[in-house]
Design a protein around this motif. Structure first.
Motif: not given
Length: 398
Positions: A382-386, A388-391
């Motif tokens: 989930e952290k990685h997903k967030q 990537m979305a922020a980037a």
């Protein structure tokens, strides 16, 4: 029970059936000791015999001197040196020399001499062997502690005798005990160990004598009289074993040589204190098992036998020594000792208890810790997903 039971062998050796190449048989003895060293056996006691055709090692000190540089850890003892056959001054000199050469890995086992034919050839009356052992041990012990000894006996004369070399270590001394109280008397007097070669012979003893009780009770009584302490860690029990994965396989294995071993004791060796019964292979195998003399079975049977001896000893002992034999062929015999090291040692040395406890603890915590681990994985995803979305959002904004 002592903290960590030691394991070893009492190696006559019995090279049976007769007719084997003696040079190759002796080479196998060296290789056997090397195997024991590799498997983690603690000690091996080597016999001294001069007649009867199958017990080939005439000088166990010489054999041990040969085996020591070919092994790394195992302690090697005379099992036994027949003291009445020897001048105690030369015995003292030789064991001290071996103590130095071995850097403390040598042990001295003493006995009266098992084969009456050996005694006969050098003119010793078998009726005098045990008295000679007591007398000789008294002289030997004085020499080992640096005394100067003058004495005249029927077998030797010493005039201001002394050892010029002091021992390298406080090496162990043990005395053989079969049926008579002589061995325990000597061991108790000096605080030495006992080699209970008759440990499994109670079922065959006259008048139902409890051999172990006899050995230890005499040892304690004499030790107290002489201001010594009877130390159970120095008590070694001896008995034959052959183990396999199944009882059926073990019985099949010993068909190779058990008859020759029984024939030797029934027809050749005049050791009447070691009586065995049976004529057919099946009868003889049953005798070993049913009399309690030894084990022909599985590792669990070996564990049960040693546990029974521990209970019978009323307090435990320090080491169990397998009385070696050639009931099975060489490769199968090696497998028996491998099974002993792998499956029997741990039952008496607590070498796997902590591993089992660790596995049990891990099993009880598996569900909780596994759930936490899965949560950790999901959180990381989930952290990685967030991130990537922020980037991606930041890139679009620019």
């Amino acid at each position: 029970m002592t903290d960590r039971m030691r394991f070893g062998v009492f190696h006559a050796p019995y090279h049976l059936p007769m007719g084997q190449n003696p040079t190759l048989a002796l080479q196998r003895d060296i290789e056997f000791v090397q195997m024991l060293d590799r498997l983690g056996f603690d000690e091996a006691w080597i016999g001294e015999h001069h007649s009867c055709g199958c017990e080939l090692i005439a000088d166990n000190l010489l054999f041990i001197a040969n085996a020591l540089p070919q092994t790394k850890h195992i302690k090697l003892g005379t099992g036994v040196l027949s003291l009445p056959y020897h001048n105690p001054l030369w015995v003292a000199d030789r064991i001290i020399l071996l103590d130095h050469l071995s850097k403390g890995r040598a042990m001295l086992g003493l006995g009266p001499g098992a084969l009456t034919t050996d005694a006969y050839m050098i003119g010793i009356d078998p009726l005098e062997q045990r008295n000679a052992l007591e007398e000789g041990t008294d002289v030997l012990k004085r020499l080992l502690v640096g005394e100067t000894v003058s004495i005249k006996t029927d077998r030797y004369t010493l005039v201001e005798a002394r050892t010029q070399l002091r021992p390298y270590s406080d090496f162990e001394v043990a005395v053989a005990a079969v049926a008579s109280p002589t061995g325990p008397r000597i061991a108790g007097k000096y605080g030495d160990g006992i080699l209970s070669i008759g440990a499994t012979m109670s079922a065959m003893a006259p008048d139902g004598v409890d051999t172990l009780a006899l050995h230890w009770d005499v040892m304690e009584e004499v030790a107290a009289k002489h201001g010594q302490v009877a130390d159970r860690s120095k008590w070694r029990l001896v008995g034959p074993m052959h183990i396999a994965e199944t009882r059926e396989q073990a019985r099949e294995d010993v068909k190779h040589g058990i008859d020759a071993w029984f024939d030797y004791f029934q027809d050749v060796q005049s050791a009447v204190h070691f009586e065995v019964a049976g004529k057919s292979t099946e009868e003889r195998t049953d005798f070993v098992i049913n009399s309690g003399l030894g084990v022909i079975g599985t590792p669990d049977d070996a564990i049960e036998q040693i546990s029974k001896l521990a209970a019978q000893s009323r307090g435990g002992f320090g080491a169990y020594l397998v009385m070696t034999h050639e009931w099975a062929d060489v490769r199968t015999t090696e497998k028996s000792y491998e099974l002993m090291a792998e499956r029997v040692f741990p039952a008496f040395q607590d070498s796997v208890g902590s591993l089992q406890a660790s596995a049990q603890w891990a099993a009880t915590e598996r569900s909780r810790l596994g759930g936490d681990q899965m949560k950790s994985v999901l959180n990381a995803m989930e952290k990685h997903k967030q991130e990537m979305a922020a980037a991606a959002a930041a890139g679009t904004a620019s």
